[in-house]
Design a protein around this motif. Structure first.
Motif, PDB file in Angstrom:
ATOM      1  N   ILE A  93      33.660  71.333  -6.738  1.00 56.52           N
ATOM      2  CA  ILE A  93      33.694  71.201  -8.393  1.00 56.52           C
ATOM      3  C   ILE A  93      33.529  69.657  -8.841  1.00 56.52           C
ATOM      4  O   ILE A  93      34.010  68.657  -8.086  1.00 56.52           O
ATOM      5  N   ASN A  94      32.424  69.682  -9.764  1.00 53.32           N
ATOM      6  CA  ASN A  94      32.104  68.369 -10.166  1.00 53.32           C
ATOM      7  C   ASN A  94      32.439  68.279 -11.784  1.00 53.32           C
ATOM      8  O   ASN A  94      32.419  69.225 -12.170  1.00 53.32           O
ATOM      9  N   ALA A  95      32.755  66.949 -11.885  1.00 51.30           N
ATOM     10  CA  ALA A  95      32.684  66.754 -13.522  1.00 51.30           C
ATOM     11  C   ALA A  95      31.988  64.976 -13.423  1.00 51.30           C
ATOM     12  O   ALA A  95      32.784  64.100 -13.544  1.00 51.30           O
ATOM     13  N   MET A  96      30.621  65.226 -13.102  1.00 50.96           N
ATOM     14  CA  MET A  96      29.728  63.802 -13.019  1.00 50.96           C
ATOM     15  C   MET A  96      30.059  63.237 -14.608  1.00 50.96           C
ATOM     16  O   MET A  96      29.955  62.120 -14.701  1.00 50.96           O
ATOM     17  N   GLY A  97      29.794  64.180 -15.620  1.00 52.01           N
ATOM     18  CA  GLY A  97      29.812  63.574 -16.942  1.00 52.01           C
ATOM     19  C   GLY A  97      28.340  63.102 -17.397  1.00 52.01           C
ATOM     20  O   GLY A  97      28.219  62.154 -18.051  1.00 52.01           O
ATOM     21  N   LEU A  98      27.406  63.529 -16.788  1.00 51.62           N
ATOM     22  CA  LEU A  98      25.883  63.441 -17.251  1.00 51.62           C
ATOM     23  C   LEU A  98      25.651  61.905 -16.982  1.00 51.62           C
ATOM     24  O   LEU A  98      24.826  61.237 -17.966  1.00 51.62           O
ATOM     25  N   PRO A  99      25.807  61.305 -15.713  1.00 50.81           N
ATOM     26  CA  PRO A  99      25.163  59.953 -15.598  1.00 50.81           C
ATOM     27  C   PRO A  99      23.664  59.816 -15.700  1.00 50.81           C
ATOM     28  O   PRO A  99      23.367  60.700 -14.764  1.00 50.81           O
ATOM     29  N   ASN A 100      23.013  59.053 -16.293  1.00 52.33           N
ATOM     30  CA  ASN A 100      21.645  58.946 -16.047  1.00 52.33           C
ATOM     31  C   ASN A 100      21.179  57.599 -16.896  1.00 52.33           C
ATOM     32  O   ASN A 100      21.982  57.281 -17.546  1.00 52.33           O
ATOM     33  N   GLY A 131      36.104  70.569 -14.496  1.00 48.68           N
ATOM     34  CA  GLY A 131      34.858  70.640 -14.083  1.00 48.68           C
ATOM     35  C   GLY A 131      34.080  71.995 -13.780  1.00 48.68           C
ATOM     36  O   GLY A 131      34.534  72.775 -14.220  1.00 48.68           O
ATOM     37  N   GLY A 132      33.031  71.707 -13.113  1.00 49.91           N
ATOM     38  CA  GLY A 132      32.011  72.944 -12.714  1.00 49.91           C
ATOM     39  C   GLY A 132      31.987  73.475 -11.346  1.00 49.91           C
ATOM     40  O   GLY A 132      31.799  72.440 -10.439  1.00 49.91           O
ATOM     41  N   LEU A 133      32.550  74.664 -10.930  1.00 46.78           N
ATOM     42  CA  LEU A 133      32.211  75.125  -9.773  1.00 46.78           C
ATOM     43  C   LEU A 133      31.132  75.632  -9.204  1.00 46.78           C
ATOM     44  O   LEU A 133      30.356  76.431  -9.992  1.00 46.78           O
ATOM     45  N   THR A 158      15.005  67.795 -11.806  1.00 44.55           N
ATOM     46  CA  THR A 158      15.757  66.333 -11.814  1.00 44.55           C
ATOM     47  C   THR A 158      16.957  66.666 -12.354  1.00 44.55           C
ATOM     48  O   THR A 158      17.159  67.711 -12.919  1.00 44.55           O
ATOM     49  N   LYS A 159      17.884  65.572 -12.265  1.00 40.62           N
ATOM     50  CA  LYS A 159      19.100  65.294 -12.740  1.00 40.62           C
ATOM     51  C   LYS A 159      18.820  65.374 -14.532  1.00 40.62           C
ATOM     52  O   LYS A 159      17.867  65.022 -15.112  1.00 40.62           O
ATOM     53  N   SER A 160      19.909  65.914 -15.122  1.00 32.37           N
ATOM     54  CA  SER A 160      19.729  66.009 -16.679  1.00 32.37           C
ATOM     55  C   SER A 160      19.615  64.538 -17.038  1.00 32.37           C
ATOM     56  O   SER A 160      20.375  63.745 -16.695  1.00 32.37           O
ATOM     57  N   VAL A 161      18.849  64.489 -17.950  1.00 32.60           N
ATOM     58  CA  VAL A 161      18.269  63.021 -18.584  1.00 32.60           C
ATOM     59  C   VAL A 161      18.531  63.210 -20.252  1.00 32.60           C
ATOM     60  O   VAL A 161      17.952  64.177 -20.581  1.00 32.60           O
ATOM     61  N   ILE A 209      22.487  80.344 -12.743  1.00 31.27           N
ATOM     62  CA  ILE A 209      23.544  80.061 -13.804  1.00 31.27           C
ATOM     63  C   ILE A 209      23.944  78.300 -13.608  1.00 31.27           C
ATOM     64  O   ILE A 209      23.404  78.020 -12.471  1.00 31.27           O
ATOM     65  N   ASN A 210      24.252  77.889 -14.475  1.00 32.12           N
ATOM     66  CA  ASN A 210      24.998  76.415 -14.434  1.00 32.12           C
ATOM     67  C   ASN A 210      26.550  76.855 -13.643  1.00 32.12           C
ATOM     68  O   ASN A 210      26.760  78.006 -13.444  1.00 32.12           O
ATOM     69  N   THR A 211      27.473  75.758 -13.631  1.00 30.39           N
ATOM     70  CA  THR A 211      28.609  75.911 -12.941  1.00 30.39           C
ATOM     71  C   THR A 211      29.600  76.639 -13.723  1.00 30.39           C
ATOM     72  O   THR A 211      29.518  77.082 -14.901  1.00 30.39           O
ATOM     73  N   VAL A 212      30.485  77.281 -12.888  1.00 34.81           N
ATOM     74  CA  VAL A 212      31.510  77.989 -13.674  1.00 34.81           C
ATOM     75  C   VAL A 212      32.942  76.942 -13.889  1.00 34.81           C
ATOM     76  O   VAL A 212      33.256  76.140 -12.732  1.00 34.81           O
ATOM     77  N   LEU A 227      15.891  72.946 -20.138  1.00 36.13           N
ATOM     78  CA  LEU A 227      16.877  72.395 -21.097  1.00 36.13           C
ATOM     79  C   LEU A 227      18.502  72.952 -20.674  1.00 36.13           C
ATOM     80  O   LEU A 227      18.562  74.090 -20.454  1.00 36.13           O
ATOM     81  N   ASN A 228      19.108  71.730 -20.645  1.00 39.57           N
ATOM     82  CA  ASN A 228      20.511  71.897 -20.075  1.00 39.57           C
ATOM     83  C   ASN A 228      21.513  72.309 -21.349  1.00 39.57           C
ATOM     84  O   ASN A 228      21.852  71.326 -21.910  1.00 39.57           O
ATOM     85  N   VAL A 229      21.611  73.491 -21.654  1.00 41.10           N
ATOM     86  CA  VAL A 229      22.417  73.909 -22.533  1.00 41.10           C
ATOM     87  C   VAL A 229      23.976  74.497 -22.177  1.00 41.10           C
ATOM     88  O   VAL A 229      24.526  75.563 -22.675  1.00 41.10           O
ATOM     89  N   SER A 230      24.194  73.936 -20.819  1.00 44.95           N
ATOM     90  CA  SER A 230      25.222  74.848 -19.976  1.00 44.95           C
ATOM     91  C   SER A 230      26.118  73.993 -19.426  1.00 44.95           C
ATOM     92  O   SER A 230      27.056  74.336 -18.685  1.00 44.95           O
ATOM     93  N   CYS A 231      26.139  72.536 -19.638  1.00 45.01           N
ATOM     94  CA  CYS A 231      27.217  71.594 -18.795  1.00 45.01           C
ATOM     95  C   CYS A 231      28.489  72.229 -19.227  1.00 45.01           C
ATOM     96  O   CYS A 231      28.738  72.195 -20.372  1.00 45.01           O
ATOM     97  N   PRO A 232      29.297  72.271 -18.408  1.00 44.08           N
ATOM     98  CA  PRO A 232      30.565  73.076 -18.930  1.00 44.08           C
ATOM     99  C   PRO A 232      31.673  71.935 -19.410  1.00 44.08           C
ATOM    100  O   PRO A 232      32.680  72.395 -19.886  1.00 44.08           O
ATOM    101  N   HIS A 233      31.319  70.729 -19.176  1.00 42.56           N
ATOM    102  CA  HIS A 233      32.522  69.692 -19.601  1.00 42.56           C
ATOM    103  C   HIS A 233      32.330  68.500 -20.318  1.00 42.56           C
ATOM    104  O   HIS A 233      32.830  67.497 -19.946  1.00 42.56           O
ATOM    105  N   VAL A 234      31.004  68.437 -20.928  1.00 40.69           N
ATOM    106  CA  VAL A 234      30.807  67.361 -21.599  1.00 40.69           C
ATOM    107  C   VAL A 234      30.741  67.573 -23.358  1.00 40.69           C
ATOM    108  O   VAL A 234      29.794  68.546 -23.699  1.00 40.69           O
TER     109      VAL A 234
END
Ligand code: RRO
Length: 309
Positions: A74-81, A217-219, A50-53, A195-198, A130-137
């Motif tokens: 390239i995204n920077a959604m910012g963890l919408p959930n 954001g993350g590529l 799923t998307k990160s919650v 991996i998560n995004t770059v 476990l998302n321990v890798s979002c590059p931009h929050v």
């Protein structure tokens, strides 16, 4: 009707999860509603993430949150959930699709990761990633994954309250990803997603300013595939736990490359946005044809095969 190529050749055991084939929906692109997950499953994904919650609802960043480049998104959604309390309904519904459901979890503290992961598993999740890798929050994501002490604490706290497998999704934005993988495994991780995004950005030459509202954001997509393959290869040399390859997989040959590097399964994300969910059945058929052509009886026979040469 769910599409699955019914052959033992493609079955994999991923830290106790049984997958009919090694393809999985990656966290992010889809995965907030059970309906969008269901379309993916019908197209043959062996499991879904799923998307990160998190513990509370979050709106994410203002638009633009996504930009297409010549080599990926390239995204920077910012963890919408919607927050875990609301999301448990989606988890329960997703369970009816007949494939393992992995819930991606984030938090701003080890306790928060543990609380959210426990609620997800109590609602029926077959595993937590476990998302321990979002590059931009700030204060979550890679800020945790880049710090060995905090990372270990997060994994330990989650493992203490969750009886299902715990995957840890790693960031390529570190000096030594194999070292990070080892920290996660020593703390109890059952599998690693790499991996998560770059970290990346794009600038509009007409307006002269960064395109994403968050600027950075993350590529994802084809540009990061060689980085991801290298990460999987390095992790495989260091730890015994299963690895889930992720990053730029668009066709069966990409998937096979990840398996040869050491991945037990692969996650597909950006290719769904660019090509639609039929990518799962195409990749699965392609892997099966490759195995038959090469005389392999099981997909497991090619996991890590490139290390023997
Ligand atoms: O939501 C996002 O902006 C996001 C997340 Br949580 C992540 O893990 N990776 C990414 O590229 N975007």
């Amino acid at each position: 009707m769910t599409w699955h190529l019914k052959t033992n050749r493609l079955r994999v055991d991923l830290a106790g999860l049984r997958l009919a084939n090694p393809t999985m929906l990656a966290s992010g692109i889809l995965g907030l509603s059970a309906e969008s997950l269901s379309n993916t499953v019908m197209d043959g994904a062996g499991a879904i993430v799923t998307k990160s919650v998190g513990s509370k609802p979050r709106n994410g960043y203002a638009n633009p949150t996504i930009v297409q480049t010549s080599c990926g998104l390239i995204n920077a959604m910012g963890l919408p959930n919607p927050g875990i309390n609301e999301f448990v309904k989606e988890i329960r519904e997703a369970k009816s699709f007949g494939v393992p459901v992995v819930v991606s979890v984030y938090g701003f503290s080890a306790e928060e990761y543990a609380t959210v992961a426990k609620k997800a598993v109590d609602a029926g999740a077959d595993a937590a990633e476990l998302n321990v890798s979002c590059p931009h929050v700030e204060e979550t994501g890679v800020e945790i994954g880049q710090n060995p002490e905090i990372l270990a604490e997060v994994v330990r706290k989650v493992k203490a309250v969750v009886e299902k497998p715990v995957f840890v999704k790693l960031s390529p934005n570190v000096a030594n990803i194999a070292e990070t993988a080892e920290v996660a495994v020593k703390a109890g991780a059952d599998a690693l997603t790499a991996i998560n995004t770059v970290k990346a950005m794009a600038i509009d030459t007409e307006t002269t300013v960064p395109i994403l509202s968050n600027k950075i954001g993350g590529l994802s997509g084809p540009a990061i595939k060689p980085i991801a393959v290298r990460c999987v290869y390095e992790i495989y040399e260091r730890v015994k736990e299963p690895i889930i390859g992720c990053g730029g997989i668009t066709n069966w040959r990409d998937a096979v490359e990840f398996l040869l590097a050491g991945a037990t399964a692969v996650q597909i994300g950006t290719a769904i946005a660019l090509k639609g969910p039929s990518v799962f059945r195409k990749v699965t058929r392609g892997i099966d044809a490759y195995l038959r052509r090469k005389g392999f009886k099981s997909v497991n026979e090619i996991v890590g095969l490139s290390h023997r040469s």
